[in-house]
Design a protein around this motif. Structure first.
Motif, PDB file in Angstrom:
ATOM      1  N   VAL A  45       5.006 -12.914  12.689  1.00 16.59           N
ATOM      2  CA  VAL A  45       5.205 -11.499  12.377  1.00 16.59           C
ATOM      3  C   VAL A  45       6.012 -11.345  11.095  1.00 16.59           C
ATOM      4  CG1 VAL A  45       6.398  -9.398  13.115  1.00 16.59           C
ATOM      5  CG2 VAL A  45       4.933 -10.634  14.721  1.00 16.59           C
ATOM      6  N   LYS A  46       7.129 -12.003  11.002  1.00 18.19           N
ATOM      7  CA  LYS A  46       7.976 -11.885   9.809  1.00 18.19           C
ATOM      8  C   LYS A  46       7.267 -12.359   8.553  1.00 18.19           C
ATOM      9  CE  LYS A  46      12.396 -13.460   7.930  1.00 18.19           C
ATOM     10  NZ  LYS A  46      12.719 -12.125   7.381  1.00 18.19           N
ATOM     11  N   GLN A  47       6.622 -13.517   8.649  1.00 21.47           N
ATOM     12  CA  GLN A  47       5.950 -14.080   7.473  1.00 21.47           C
ATOM     13  C   GLN A  47       4.764 -13.231   7.042  1.00 21.47           C
ATOM     14  OE1 GLN A  47       4.631 -18.082   8.067  1.00 21.47           O
ATOM     15  NE2 GLN A  47       3.823 -18.316   5.999  1.00 21.47           N
ATOM     16  N   THR A  48       3.924 -12.853   7.988  1.00 24.67           N
ATOM     17  CA  THR A  48       2.711 -12.092   7.654  1.00 24.67           C
ATOM     18  C   THR A  48       3.052 -10.707   7.138  1.00 24.67           C
ATOM     19  OG1 THR A  48       1.472 -13.293   9.360  1.00 24.67           O
ATOM     20  CG2 THR A  48       0.530 -11.231   8.541  1.00 24.67           C
ATOM     21  N   LEU A  49       3.942 -10.005   7.817  1.00 25.56           N
ATOM     22  CA  LEU A  49       4.250  -8.626   7.433  1.00 25.56           C
ATOM     23  C   LEU A  49       5.010  -8.574   6.111  1.00 25.56           C
ATOM     24  CD1 LEU A  49       3.300  -8.151  10.339  1.00 25.56           C
ATOM     25  CD2 LEU A  49       5.073  -6.403  10.544  1.00 25.56           C
ATOM     26  N   ASP A  50       5.945  -9.505   5.889  1.00 24.05           N
ATOM     27  CA  ASP A  50       6.680  -9.510   4.615  1.00 24.05           C
ATOM     28  C   ASP A  50       5.755  -9.820   3.443  1.00 24.05           C
ATOM     29  OD1 ASP A  50       9.082  -8.784   5.654  1.00 24.05           O
ATOM     30  OD2 ASP A  50       9.921 -10.805   5.760  1.00 24.05           O
ATOM     31  N   ASN A  51       4.861 -10.803   3.616  1.00 26.88           N
ATOM     32  CA  ASN A  51       3.924 -11.141   2.538  1.00 26.88           C
ATOM     33  C   ASN A  51       2.982  -9.977   2.238  1.00 26.88           C
ATOM     34  OD1 ASN A  51       5.002 -13.697   2.266  1.00 26.88           O
ATOM     35  ND2 ASN A  51       3.480 -14.672   3.586  1.00 26.88           N
ATOM     36  N   LEU A  52       2.468  -9.356   3.295  1.00 24.07           N
ATOM     37  CA  LEU A  52       1.544  -8.235   3.089  1.00 24.07           C
ATOM     38  C   LEU A  52       2.252  -7.033   2.495  1.00 24.07           C
ATOM     39  CD1 LEU A  52      -1.334  -7.300   3.381  1.00 24.07           C
ATOM     40  CD2 LEU A  52      -0.866  -6.675   5.746  1.00 24.07           C
ATOM     41  N   ARG A  53       3.475  -6.797   2.913  1.00 25.85           N
ATOM     42  CA  ARG A  53       4.262  -5.701   2.335  1.00 25.85           C
ATOM     43  C   ARG A  53       4.484  -5.926   0.841  1.00 25.85           C
ATOM     44  NH1 ARG A  53       9.241  -2.374   3.776  1.00 25.85           N
ATOM     45  NH2 ARG A  53       8.572  -2.513   5.937  1.00 25.85           N
ATOM     46  N   THR A  54       4.811  -7.171   0.462  1.00 25.32           N
ATOM     47  CA  THR A  54       5.037  -7.486  -0.949  1.00 25.32           C
ATOM     48  C   THR A  54       3.765  -7.302  -1.772  1.00 25.32           C
ATOM     49  OG1 THR A  54       6.736  -9.098  -0.320  1.00 25.32           O
ATOM     50  CG2 THR A  54       5.818  -9.276  -2.534  1.00 25.32           C
ATOM     51  N   GLU A  55       2.634  -7.758  -1.237  1.00 24.15           N
ATOM     52  CA  GLU A  55       1.367  -7.619  -1.951  1.00 24.15           C
ATOM     53  C   GLU A  55       0.999  -6.146  -2.139  1.00 24.15           C
ATOM     54  OE1 GLU A  55      -0.363  -9.951  -3.333  1.00 24.15           O
ATOM     55  OE2 GLU A  55       0.822 -11.644  -2.599  1.00 24.15           O
ATOM     56  N   LEU A  56       1.151  -5.360  -1.100  1.00 23.54           N
ATOM     57  CA  LEU A  56       0.807  -3.940  -1.196  1.00 23.54           C
ATOM     58  C   LEU A  56       1.712  -3.217  -2.190  1.00 23.54           C
ATOM     59  CD1 LEU A  56       0.171  -3.103   2.569  1.00 23.54           C
ATOM     60  CD2 LEU A  56      -1.532  -3.091   0.745  1.00 23.54           C
ATOM     61  N   TYR A  57       2.999  -3.494  -2.123  1.00 20.90           N
ATOM     62  CA  TYR A  57       3.928  -2.844  -3.045  1.00 20.90           C
ATOM     63  C   TYR A  57       3.630  -3.242  -4.493  1.00 20.90           C
ATOM     64  CZ  TYR A  57       8.216  -1.867  -5.585  1.00 20.90           C
ATOM     65  OH  TYR A  57       9.110  -1.444  -6.512  1.00 20.90           O
ATOM     66  N   GLY A  58       3.339  -4.543  -4.718  1.00 19.29           N
ATOM     67  CA  GLY A  58       3.040  -4.995  -6.070  1.00 19.29           C
ATOM     68  C   GLY A  58       1.784  -4.352  -6.630  1.00 19.29           C
ATOM     69  N   GLU A  59       0.739  -4.265  -5.814  1.00 23.10           N
ATOM     70  CA  GLU A  59      -0.503  -3.638  -6.287  1.00 23.10           C
ATOM     71  C   GLU A  59      -0.303  -2.150  -6.537  1.00 23.10           C
ATOM     72  OE1 GLU A  59      -3.361  -5.266  -7.113  1.00 23.10           O
ATOM     73  OE2 GLU A  59      -2.062  -6.995  -6.790  1.00 23.10           O
ATOM     74  N   ARG A  60       0.418  -1.484  -5.653  1.00 23.66           N
ATOM     75  CA  ARG A  60       0.655  -0.041  -5.837  1.00 23.66           C
ATOM     76  C   ARG A  60       1.451   0.226  -7.107  1.00 23.66           C
ATOM     77  NH1 ARG A  60       0.124   4.213  -7.076  1.00 23.66           N
ATOM     78  NH2 ARG A  60       0.871   6.141  -6.142  1.00 23.66           N
ATOM     79  N   ALA A  61       2.473  -0.584  -7.361  1.00 20.50           N
ATOM     80  CA  ALA A  61       3.266  -0.417  -8.581  1.00 20.50           C
ATOM     81  C   ALA A  61       2.421  -0.676  -9.829  1.00 20.50           C
ATOM     82  CB  ALA A  61       4.472  -1.360  -8.549  1.00 20.50           C
ATOM     83  N   TYR A  62       1.554  -1.687  -9.757  1.00 20.77           N
ATOM     84  CA  TYR A  62       0.703  -1.995 -10.911  1.00 20.77           C
ATOM     85  C   TYR A  62      -0.232  -0.833 -11.221  1.00 20.77           C
ATOM     86  CZ  TYR A  62      -3.263  -3.707 -13.526  1.00 20.77           C
ATOM     87  OH  TYR A  62      -4.269  -3.818 -14.454  1.00 20.77           O
ATOM     88  N   PHE A  63      -0.931  -0.324 -10.204  1.00 18.14           N
ATOM     89  CA  PHE A  63      -1.896   0.745 -10.449  1.00 18.14           C
ATOM     90  C   PHE A  63      -1.199   2.023 -10.916  1.00 18.14           C
ATOM     91  CE2 PHE A  63      -4.610  -1.749  -7.420  1.00 18.14           C
ATOM     92  CZ  PHE A  63      -5.593  -2.038  -8.350  1.00 18.14           C
ATOM     93  N   LYS A  64      -0.031   2.281 -10.392  1.00 23.29           N
ATOM     94  CA  LYS A  64       0.710   3.470 -10.826  1.00 23.29           C
ATOM     95  C   LYS A  64       1.048   3.376 -12.314  1.00 23.29           C
ATOM     96  CE  LYS A  64       4.928   6.100  -9.969  1.00 23.29           C
ATOM     97  NZ  LYS A  64       6.206   6.158  -9.196  1.00 23.29           N
ATOM     98  N   ASN A  65       1.565   2.234 -12.754  1.00 23.33           N
ATOM     99  CA  ASN A  65       1.905   2.049 -14.162  1.00 23.33           C
ATOM    100  C   ASN A  65       0.661   1.993 -15.043  1.00 23.33           C
ATOM    101  OD1 ASN A  65       4.658   1.937 -13.547  1.00 23.33           O
ATOM    102  ND2 ASN A  65       4.611  -0.274 -13.231  1.00 23.33           N
ATOM    103  N   ALA A  66      -0.400   1.340 -14.557  1.00 22.40           N
ATOM    104  CA  ALA A  66      -1.621   1.213 -15.351  1.00 22.40           C
ATOM    105  C   ALA A  66      -2.265   2.573 -15.592  1.00 22.40           C
ATOM    106  CB  ALA A  66      -2.608   0.277 -14.649  1.00 22.40           C
ATOM    107  N   ILE A  67      -2.311   3.410 -14.566  1.00 23.60           N
ATOM    108  CA  ILE A  67      -2.896   4.745 -14.728  1.00 23.60           C
ATOM    109  C   ILE A  67      -2.040   5.592 -15.657  1.00 23.60           C
ATOM    110  CG2 ILE A  67      -3.404   6.884 -13.492  1.00 23.60           C
ATOM    111  CD1 ILE A  67      -4.264   5.218 -11.117  1.00 23.60           C
ATOM    112  N   LYS A  68      -0.734   5.480 -15.547  1.00 25.03           N
ATOM    113  CA  LYS A  68       0.166   6.233 -16.415  1.00 25.03           C
ATOM    114  C   LYS A  68      -0.011   5.832 -17.876  1.00 25.03           C
ATOM    115  CE  LYS A  68       5.062   7.336 -17.046  1.00 25.03           C
ATOM    116  NZ  LYS A  68       6.448   7.085 -16.527  1.00 25.03           N
TER     117      LYS A  68
END
Length: 214
Positions: A45-68
């Motif tokens: 649970v800790k490993q899977t959720l932390d890794n997935l949380r990091t991936e989602l946050y990184g992609e969301r931050a990238y797309f937000k900056n790229a669109i801007k």
């Protein structure tokens, strides 16, 4: 073969026992896999959720900056960049973040909201505060593990599409630079014809180029 038993009945009995044995051992395997999943839940649970949380946050931050950045470039650029691919991938990531928050809620402490909303929160924790892994959470992990795995695979596909989009944009920029270099070279050649050219009897202009001595 027992005496007096028809061959078709004997074959039917064998098929019946074989089917029962196959079903029984399949049940045992599923049961054993379920026990292993619940037993390894604290680590997974800790490993899977932390890794997935990091991936989602990184992609969301990238797309937000790229669109801007793309929107700011479109204001001054001669040809506007098509934001449709970025917007589609960005919407997919936002939808997955909402699903992730819903799926991870049973594993969090009561005082941890698991906020992944970048628009509302400028600082987002990449590590969740998970509660003690009791039987209820282990059982929840048994039913939601496949959903988290499927979401991780979907994030990987989105990352592949993003890399393809970046590669395409890079190639477009390289071609644009080559085009401008060619235009600059043509202008320089025109200036050389004007200032260094010599018209001969055939009417053609021959350029006396100057080369630097090394």
């Amino acid at each position: 073969m027992p005496a007096g038993l028809p061959p078709i009945s004997y074959a039917s009995t064998i098929v019946g026992f074989t089917s029962f044995a196959f079903t029984f051992f399949t049940f045992l395997r599923v049961f054993w896999d379920s026990i292993q999943t619940m037993w390894s839940a604290p680590k997974e649970v800790k490993q899977t959720l932390d890794n997935l949380r990091t991936e989602l946050y990184g992609e969301r931050a990238y797309f937000k900056n790229a669109i801007k950045q793309a929107r700011s470039k479109n204001i001054s650029a001669r040809e506007a960049t098509d934001l449709t691919p970025l917007s589609i991938l960005n919407d997919s990531i936002k939808s997955m973040m909402r699903d992730f928050r819903s799926l991870e809620a049973p594993f969090l402490e009561k005082d941890d909201e698991g906020d992944l909303d970048i628009e509302k929160s400028g600082k987002v924790s990449l590590r969740g505060s998970y509660g003690r892994m009791d039987f209820r959470r282990r059982f929840a992990w048994l039913h939601t593990k496949d959903d988290f795995v499927a979401m991780a695979n979907q994030v990987t596909r989105i990352q592949a599409r993003r890399i393809a989009y970046e590669t395409s944009n890079t190639l477009t920029c390289v071609r644009e630079v080559e085009k401008r270099i060619q235009e600059l070279d043509d202008r320089i050649y025109t200036l050389e014809e004007h200032f260094l050219g010599e018209t001969l009897d055939d009417g053609k202009v021959y350029v006396k180029r100057r080369y630097r001595s090394r």
